[in-house]
Design an enzyme around this catalytic site. Structure first.
Site, PDB file in Angstrom:
ATOM      1  N   THR A  87       0.632  -1.317   0.046  1.00 16.31           N
ATOM      2  CA  THR A  87      -0.156   0.002  -0.040  1.00 16.31           C
ATOM      3  C   THR A  87       1.000   1.414  -0.086  1.00 16.31           C
ATOM      4  O   THR A  87       0.462   2.216  -0.803  1.00 16.31           O
ATOM      5  CB  THR A  87      -0.858   0.080   1.086  1.00 16.31           C
ATOM      6  OG1 THR A  87      -1.690  -1.305   1.490  1.00 16.31           O
ATOM      7  CG2 THR A  87      -1.930   1.342   1.187  1.00 16.31           C
ATOM      8  N   HIS A 202      -8.327  -7.191   3.048  1.00 18.36           N
ATOM      9  CA  HIS A 202      -7.141  -7.310   3.097  1.00 18.36           C
ATOM     10  C   HIS A 202      -6.991  -8.684   3.276  1.00 18.36           C
ATOM     11  O   HIS A 202      -7.654  -9.314   4.033  1.00 18.36           O
ATOM     12  CB  HIS A 202      -6.596  -6.475   4.216  1.00 18.36           C
ATOM     13  CG  HIS A 202      -5.147  -6.413   4.174  1.00 18.36           C
ATOM     14  ND1 HIS A 202      -4.272  -7.484   4.549  1.00 18.36           N
ATOM     15  CD2 HIS A 202      -4.102  -5.481   3.937  1.00 18.36           C
ATOM     16  CE1 HIS A 202      -2.902  -7.011   4.523  1.00 18.36           C
ATOM     17  NE2 HIS A 202      -2.945  -5.993   4.143  1.00 18.36           N
TER      18      HIS A 202
HETATM   19  C1  GP9 Z   1      -2.052  -1.202   6.505  1.00 19.91           C
HETATM   20  C2  GP9 Z   1      -2.590  -1.080   5.106  1.00 19.91           C
HETATM   21  C3  GP9 Z   1      -2.479  -2.192   4.672  1.00 19.91           C
HETATM   22  O1  GP9 Z   1      -2.020  -0.056   7.190  1.00 19.91           O
HETATM   23  O2  GP9 Z   1      -2.640   0.027   4.275  1.00 19.91           O
HETATM   24  O3  GP9 Z   1      -1.182  -2.226   4.057  1.00 19.91           O
HETATM   25  P1  GP9 Z   1      -0.635  -3.723   3.026  1.00 19.91           P
HETATM   26  O4  GP9 Z   1      -0.135  -4.754   3.945  1.00 19.91           O
HETATM   27  O5  GP9 Z   1      -1.567  -3.784   2.118  1.00 19.91           O
HETATM   28  O6  GP9 Z   1       0.613  -2.857   2.597  1.00 19.91           O
HETATM   29 MN    MN Z   2      -2.711  -2.534   0.642  1.00 16.41          MN
END
Ligand code: GP9
Ligand code: MN
Length: 416
Positions: A87, A202
């Site tokens: 992300t 996620h």
């Molecule tokens: C964590 C969220 C997820 O704050 O943005 O992160 P990722 O694992 O997808 O990099």
């Molecule tokens: Mn992410």
């Protein structure tokens, strides 16, 4: 060693490789001038989800409708370009139009560099800038990086009421996240630029049974099976968010940009993915699976369409500035305005793969983009000159970051 000489070399390179008319103004130039920008980074959302069904139920009914609506412009060949920083890499690319690093996360390794990031530029233009994300503020070193690149506010988990009823998996569920964010959004000076980063969809795509409105898929991958349920949940939370924006009186004066951050299903699940897609996941398909949503929703616009151009996260910053009617003549970007006719001819992925109008290149193999057929001998040679440019691009972007080369570049002096 690093000094000012390499940055001039890169400046010349970017000028020479940029399209003939980098300042080309389209009909959309300035269409969002003085409007708020609500940018939603949608966790792990891949474009293959659009228009899919599980046991007869649409996975993403809201987004499917939005894609086909008159007030939305959708790029259906938009690629994420992230690497290990996930992300945070997607955020970095969007904010800077630089590539992320091949190893590690820039947000951690180079959070103190000089940048000419989007929030800083918008600040100067009179925008209030903020990020909303209901996780620990130091995750991905965001608190440090955000401060450096000029966000005025960061609403992290401390800004939210998180209870056992409204949280699971990674934390606060997206529906509660959006709902609780509205009051902060309303308190901001307009125009604002506000980024929302979702969390529910996620890995491992966990969702309490009673919150699921679509069946699981049925394959040997529990991950892929669950993926559709949280994707559906994301779709519902976005629909509610749009409604809440309308109720709060914020919708009409805003544009809403929706972007997927990166893939959610890795190649580890290729067998199940092949079963779902009804075709083998070849290296070519693997690249095509890196497409994520990019949609610009402009309330009141009536010329919406689905665009087929090959574009990527690297293009987001120049594209947003174009929509906002902000000219950044002195900027150094590796991407360009998505709406321009005249564009750079490739999208580079961080591992050196690329997508161009005619080709998809990955693992040293050249494919015909329209058929997916692997090209050999003479036919494969078409990939070579583009591959050289891809490697040069990645190399120069890396050097800017590793050498903190923007220290030696005066962005304002180059403004005309
Ligand atoms: C964590 C969220 C997820 O704050 O943005 O992160 P990722 O694992 O997808 O990099
Ligand atoms: Mn992410």
């Amino acid at each position: 060693f690093a000094d000012g000489s390499e940055i001039s070399e890169i400046e010349t390179y970017l000028e020479e490789t940029s399209p003939d008319n980098p300042d080309e103004k389209t009909d959309l130039y300035g269409i969002a001038e003085d409007k708020n920008v609500i940018f939603v980074s949608i966790e792990s959302f891949q474009s293959f989800l659009f228009d899919t069904k599980i046991n007869g139920t649409e996975t993403t009914p809201f987004l499917n409708d939005l894609r086909h609506s008159d007030d939305t412009i959708t790029f259906e060949n938009f690629y994420h370009q992230t690497a290990q920083g996930k992300t945070s890499d997607s955020e970095f690319i969007v904010e800077n139009s630089l590539y992320p690093l091949g190893r590690g996360a820039v947000y951690f390794t180079h959070a103190g560099n000089e940048y000419n990031a989007l929030p800083e530029i918008l600040n100067e233009e009179g925008y209030e800038t903020s990020v909303f994300h209901a996780n620990n503020g130091s995750f991905w070193n965001r608190d440090v990086m955000y401060d450096n690149i000029g966000y005025d506010e960061f609403y992290d988990e401390k800004s939210y009421q998180i209870t056992p009823e409204n949280s699971f998996g990674w934390g606060l569920e997206d529906k509660a996240f959006f709902e609780q964010s509205i009051k902060y959004l309303q308190s901001q000076e307009q125009p604002f630029y506000s980024k929302f980063i979702t969390l529910t969809h996620h890995f491992p795509f966990e969702l309490p049974e009673e919150k699921a409105n679509i069946d699981q898929y049925d394959s040997n991958s529990n991950t892929l099976n669950a993926f559709f349920q949280t994707a559906r949940y994301t779709d519902e939370s976005l629909e509610l968010f749009f409604q809440q924006l309308k109720n709060a009186g914020l919708y009409e004066d805003s544009i809403i940009v929706l972007m997927g951050d990166h893939y959610g299903i890795s190649d580890f699940h290729n067998k199940a993915m092949g079963q779902f897609l009804g075709k083998e996941v070849t290296p070519y398909e693997q690249v095509q699976l890196q497409r994520v949503p990019f949609m610009v929703h402009i309330p009141g616009y009536d010329d919406g369409e689905i665009k087929e151009k090959v574009v990527g996260q690297i293009d987001v910053k120049p594209t947003l500035l174009h929509l906002l009617g902000i000219e950044e003549n002195g900027d150094m970007t590796f991407g360009g305005n998505m709406f321009a006719e005249d564009r750079k001819d490739f999208i580079a992925l961080r591992d050196g793969s690329f997508i161009s109008e005619n080709y998809v290149y990955t693992n040293e193999l050249c494919y015909d983009r329209s058929t997916g057929e692997q090209l050999t001998d003479e036919a494969a040679k078409g990939c070579l000159p583009i591959k050289e440019k891809v490697d040069q691009d990645l190399h120069y972007s890396d050097n800017i970051i590793y050498g903190d080369l923007f220290r030696f570049y005066d962005f304002n002096e180059n403004e005309e």
